[in-house]
Motif scaffolding. Structure first.
Motif, mmCIF file in Angstrom:
data_model
loop_
_atom_site.group_PDB
_atom_site.id
_atom_site.type_symbol
_atom_site.label_atom_id
_atom_site.label_comp_id
_atom_site.label_asym_id
_atom_site.label_seq_id
_atom_site.Cartn_x
_atom_site.Cartn_y
_atom_site.Cartn_z
ATOM 1 N N THR A 46 34.742 -94.750 87.844
ATOM 2 C CA THR A 46 33.925 -93.170 88.192
ATOM 3 C C THR A 46 34.368 -92.546 87.770
ATOM 4 O OG1 THR A 46 32.832 -94.459 89.536
ATOM 5 C CG2 THR A 46 32.107 -92.603 89.298
ATOM 6 N N GLU A 162 38.099 -83.767 80.135
ATOM 7 C CA GLU A 162 37.728 -85.963 80.148
ATOM 8 C C GLU A 162 39.212 -85.655 80.224
ATOM 9 O OE1 GLU A 162 35.603 -88.621 77.834
ATOM 10 O OE2 GLU A 162 35.115 -86.205 78.984
ATOM 11 N N LEU A 167 38.253 -94.218 78.594
ATOM 12 C CA LEU A 167 36.910 -94.362 78.770
ATOM 13 C C LEU A 167 36.446 -95.645 77.973
ATOM 14 C CD1 LEU A 167 36.745 -91.159 80.278
ATOM 15 C CD2 LEU A 167 37.697 -92.928 81.470
ATOM 16 N N HIS A 168 36.284 -95.255 76.927
ATOM 17 C CA HIS A 168 35.175 -95.905 75.328
ATOM 18 C C HIS A 168 35.114 -97.182 76.279
ATOM 19 C CE1 HIS A 168 39.599 -96.591 74.067
ATOM 20 N NE2 HIS A 168 38.837 -96.842 73.471
ATOM 21 N N ARG A 171 32.879 -97.743 78.475
ATOM 22 C CA ARG A 171 32.006 -97.490 78.286
ATOM 23 C C ARG A 171 30.907 -98.448 77.380
ATOM 24 N NH1 ARG A 171 33.294 -92.801 76.142
ATOM 25 N NH2 ARG A 171 33.048 -91.264 77.919
ATOM 26 N N ASP A 174 30.173 -100.820 79.938
ATOM 27 C CA ASP A 174 28.907 -100.338 80.817
ATOM 28 C C ASP A 174 29.217 -100.843 81.997
ATOM 29 O OD1 ASP A 174 26.102 -99.942 81.495
ATOM 30 O OD2 ASP A 174 25.230 -101.402 81.914
ATOM 31 N N LEU A 176 31.383 -97.901 83.514
ATOM 32 C CA LEU A 176 31.629 -96.902 83.797
ATOM 33 C C LEU A 176 30.498 -95.907 84.005
ATOM 34 C CD1 LEU A 176 33.570 -93.917 83.165
ATOM 35 C CD2 LEU A 176 33.182 -94.293 81.192
ATOM 36 N N THR A 177 31.100 -94.906 85.176
ATOM 37 C CA THR A 177 29.689 -93.816 86.421
ATOM 38 C C THR A 177 30.850 -92.436 85.829
ATOM 39 O OG1 THR A 177 29.028 -95.520 87.434
ATOM 40 C CG2 THR A 177 28.666 -93.093 87.614
ATOM 41 N N GLU A 178 29.470 -91.816 85.102
ATOM 42 C CA GLU A 178 29.656 -90.336 84.523
ATOM 43 C C GLU A 178 29.196 -89.268 84.708
ATOM 44 O OE1 GLU A 178 31.302 -90.102 80.276
ATOM 45 O OE2 GLU A 178 29.898 -91.720 79.671
#
Length: 891
Positions: A46, A162, A167-168, A171, A174, A176-178
């Protein structure tokens, strides 16, 4: 005073870096964000990303203190923390035993990952100020730890930019929480709560003003709260609370600007003259070749430069940062500010953006440039869309300048319409006297410009009558000698005004001419204004092919690709939504509705709500449809409403009531329209007026009323109300004609007149097929499905369409699906693929010879297949075989 220390191995650690920071004296509970952190911590990563002062640490601290199961491990990074110290802190925060003596820090992430995989439950670690961790070895170790901790680590990161992590990968998975600065911004209600916590109570209008000025920036609101304590004139302080206010300026200078390299500060200093800025504009203002890269870097490093989308990408500066930068620019070198505005004006003019070019020319005190833009490009400024406030205030022209060039007052009046309409009107009056003293062609040209600005003023004021009058006057002035571009601009304004008034015939006539003139003159604003509204009129009338063609041409124009699009584009999207809905493609229609952002156009907003309500109805969501309808009506309350819009609202609501079985309320909804039609009848008419309503009802009302009678089980009363629909007049809505025809076929069937029902249904299919109408059939559900199924047996020239409609009505019924009849016994033998193909042709009216030609087979082969089909289905003739196949779900 010495801080408490923790010793891990040979490395002394500060206990304060491992402790959750204390809560501020006044805080606002961010319930939504706390819930987002809870759900995010169920996954591996996160990130909370935002610039200085956006409340990252406050939020993370509140979450850590409230978290179920106790606080997580916590680590605050300091500048200069290298890998050895960082991993010692991580080990302590995670409560992992010290490494064996003599082990190297290079192996520490591996040892930690191994230790974590042995834990029965995941462990959560919050790393605040992660942007200060710059040691490549430490960053690589964090990546390794995340990859090899066996899903036993939940990393929550607070950072100003960033984080240097892959992070990609998370992401795409699914995982990753941003939470970004936009999420961290305070809502107006939260701003009021924060102020109240400081003992400050402001009127709602001042809270909203302060919230707009700070854009919800938490630090800005806290600084404002401190300044407001005990202040004798809070309204005055709020009004002056800008980016160059000492407390804001100091914070931004120390926390945002001080750490930027010189090239990025130069981009900010020069780019601040524009509200929206692109890489190319930066290059024009600075002479540098890498504007887009620099803007992206500023967004990454500060968070106060935000991307606003579009192609090419554009950015905007946070309001308070922009105010500070512009104030510094004016103080240091007013001449440079004017030069930058001139450069921006030239750049916008080269890209056919006259509104922006004129504003920058005025800001640069370049009166000749501003007048040149207005004189040469006024058609592109209509319909006038008030722009947001320019980054720099536009200085008013002097009296002497206006006397010498009254067109300058017109330019200034047009610029002021968005921010200060009263001042704009005053400048129009000021321009009038010197304008009358002009002679020859210049006087004629001034008259056209003044008429155009008066039209823009009427458009901004929302007075439909004034708009029609001003547009007619402008058209009369340009028609004798104006070029196609100028005529098209006047026609676009007049057509839009007539559409708003509900005069569809008059609007269409003007818009057709305007679009032809605009296309002949070349792509400009009038193509968009005329085409978008013409597409909607065509769509509403059922000319779906033409509506789709025009709407897609409009949306392909460059203006509709811009991130800040003119409201005209919404009309084209709404037209495509109507087309998709009528063709039975609700998902596509929903997508177009989402893109039809009405802006400040109340009638467009009402039309969007009407289409959205009908889409809810199509899904069977009658309550949702009614709620959308009620909201749309409320938005129009007290506003002049076109007759066709009011009629459409009533008909949609009546249909909702009828679908719900409440026919009495449906008739009550239609009653005012019936009474109005009765009152409009000539007084000497001899024919009696039926109790159910006059025969001269508007067609949509007559159809809706007939539907209530059919739902109530009275097909004879329904039949008496139906309008003539077979030979439509120009301008009649095809969807309403189809509705009337279907109701006529249904009433004939209910009354036992199968022959008439068959004839009428074939006419309805002939009307629907060319434009692709599907929805009108599907909405009736089982009754029309049964009618269509029987029609196949009777023979039709439209059997592929009928077959498609039968399938569609089976999938999407407008009400609860009736219980299906149990299928008959299965055939003794299964049909082959070729026999199934022949069986599908048997539904049509094609002969065996024609079926053979369609399938490229001999007639004898087709006859053999037909005999096999009869035998396997235990049938003796074609209609019986088709009926039997439907029972067995083979068709």
């Amino acid at each position: 005073m010495r801080e408490d220390r923790v010793v891990t191995g040979d490395v002394p650690l500060l206990a304060s870096k491992l402790a959750v920071p204390p809560a501020p004296a006044v805080s606002v509970r961010r319930t939504g964000l706390l819930g987002l952190l809870d759900s995010g911590a169920a996954g591996p990563v996160t990130v909370v990303v935002g610039p200085a002062g956006w409340g990252k640490t406050t939020l993370l601290g509140a979450w850590a203190r409230e978290r179920d199961g106790g606080p997580p491990g916590w680590l605050s990074v300091d500048a200069g923390d290298r890998a050895d110290r960082f991993w010692a802190y991580v080990r302590s925060a995670l409560d992992v035993a010290d490494p064996p003596a003599g082990s190297g820090m290079a192996d520490e992430p591996v040892r930690l990952a191994d230790a974590l995989t042995r834990r029965p439950e995941p462990v959560t670690l919050v790393v605040d100020d992660f942007h200060l961790l710059t040691d490549p070895d430490a960053l690589a170790g964090v990546d390794l730890l995340l990859r090899h901790a066996g899903q036993r680590l939940r990393l929550v990161v607070g950072t100003r930019r960033e984080p240097a992590l892959p992070l990609h990968r998370f992401r795409l998975a699914d995982e990753l929480t941003e939470i970004r600065a936009a999420d961290l911004s305070f809502e107006p209600a939260e701003a009021a709560e924060l102020l109240a916590g400081h003992g400050i109570t402001l009127p709602a209008v001042l809270v909203d003003d302060l919230h707009d000025r700070t854009e919800g920036w938490p630090a800005g609101l806290r600084l404002a709260a401190d300044a407001l304590k005990g202040h004798p004139e809070p309204a005055g302080l709020v009004d002056g609370f800008t980016g160059d206010h000492p407390v804001i300026a100091g914070y931004l200078a120390d926390e945002v600007l001080a750490g930027l390299p010189a090239d990025l500060r130069e981009v900010l200093r020069r780019g601040c003259v524009a509200d929206r800025i692109t890489g190319e504009l930066v290059e024009a203002l600075t002479g540098r070749p890498d504007g887009e890269r620099l803007l992206a870097e500023l967004e990454r490093r500060t968070g106060l430069i935000r991307a606003v989308g579009g192609r090419p990408p554009a950015w905007r500066c946070h309001r308070m940062l922009g105010e500070l930068l512009r104030a510094e620019l004016r103080r240091r070198d007013p001449g440079e500010a004017a030069d930058l505005h001139r450069r921006a004006a030239a750049w916008h003019a080269e890209r056919a953006r006259p509104a922006e070019a004129m504003r920058h020319a005025l800001a640069a005190r370049d009166g000749a440039g501003a007048v040149g833009i207005l004189t040469g490009h006024w058609p592109e400024l209509l319909p006038y869309v008030p722009a947001g406030p320019l980054a720099d205030p536009v200085p008013a022209p002097s009296d002497s300048a206006v006397r010498a060039e009254p067109e300058l007052a017109l330019a200034y009046a047009l610029d002021r319409l968005g921010d200060d309409p009263a001042t704009a009107e005053n400048w129009l009056r000021i321009a009038d006297e010197p304008g009358r003293r002009l002679t020859g062609g210049r006087r004629d040209r001034f008259g056209v410009l003044a008429a155009a600005v008066h039209l823009a003023s009427a458009q901004t004021g929302g007075d439909d009558g004034a708009v029609r009058s001003a547009a007619s006057r402008l058209l009369a002035l340009v028609e004798p000698y104006g070029d196609g571009r100028e005529r098209a601009a006047a026609q676009a304004a007049l057509g839009a005004a007539r559409l708003t008034a509900g005069d569809l015939d008059g609007a269409q006539a003007v818009l057709v001419d305007g679009l032809a003139d605009a296309e002949a003159a070349g792509p400009d604003r009038a193509v968009l204004a005329c085409g978008s509204r013409l597409a909607l009129i065509r769509a509403v009338r059922g000319e779906l092919l033409a509506a789709e063609r025009i709407a897609r041409q409009v949306l392909a124009l460059p203006r509709c690709q811009d991130p800040v699009r003119p409201p005209d584009c919404a009309y084209a999207h709404l037209a495509l939504a109507v087309v998709a809905a009528e063709r039975g493609r609700p998902d596509e229609a929903e997508g177009e509705i989402a893109a039809a952002v009405p802006g400040g156009d109340p009638q467009l907003a009402a039309l969007v709500d009407l289409v959205r309500a009908e889409l809810c109805h199509d899904r069977g969501d009658l309550l949702g449809s009614y709620q959308v309808l009620r909201a749309g009506r409320a938005a129009l309350s007290g506003r002049p409403t076109a007759r066709f819009v009011a009629l459409w609202f009533a008909v949609v609501e009546a249909d909702l009531r009828t679908a719900h079985g409440d026919v009495d309320t449906a008739r009550a909804v239609l009653r005012p329209l019936i009474d109005r039609a009765r009152a409009a009848r000539p007084p000497n008419r001899a024919a009696p007026v039926p109790a159910d309503g006059p025969p001269a009802l508007p067609a949509p009302v007559a159809v809706a009323l007939a539907r209530t009678h059919l739902r109530a089980g009275d097909p004879r009363a329904a039949a008496r109300l139906l309008p003539a629909w077979e030979d439509g007049r120009p301008g009649d809505r095809i969807a309403v004609r189809l509705d009337a025809g279907l109701l006529e076929a249904l009433t004939a069937s209910r009354l036992g007149d199968r022959r008439r029902a068959t004839r009428v249904l074939e006419l309805v299919l002939a009307l629907a097929e060319p434009e692709g109408f599907r929805r009108v059939f599907v909405r009736y559900g089982p009754p029309v499905r049964d009618l269509l199924a029987a029609h196949l047996d009777s023979g039709t020239a439209y059997w592929p369409l009928v077959n498609e409609l039968i399938a569609a009505t089976g999938e999407r019924l407008s009400g609860p699906a009736p219980a299906a009849a149990p299928p008959g016994p299965a055939p003794g033998e299964e049909l082959t693929e070729r026999e199934l193909t022949v069986l599908r042709y048997l539904q049509s009216i094609l002969s065996n010879v024609e079926i053979a030609a369609e399938m490229s087979l001999s007639v004898n082969t087709v006859k053999t297949h037909v005999r096999n089909i009869y035998r396997k289905l235990d049938a003796t003739r074609r209609r019986e075989a088709v009926r039997r196949a439907r029972e067995l779900r083979l068709l």
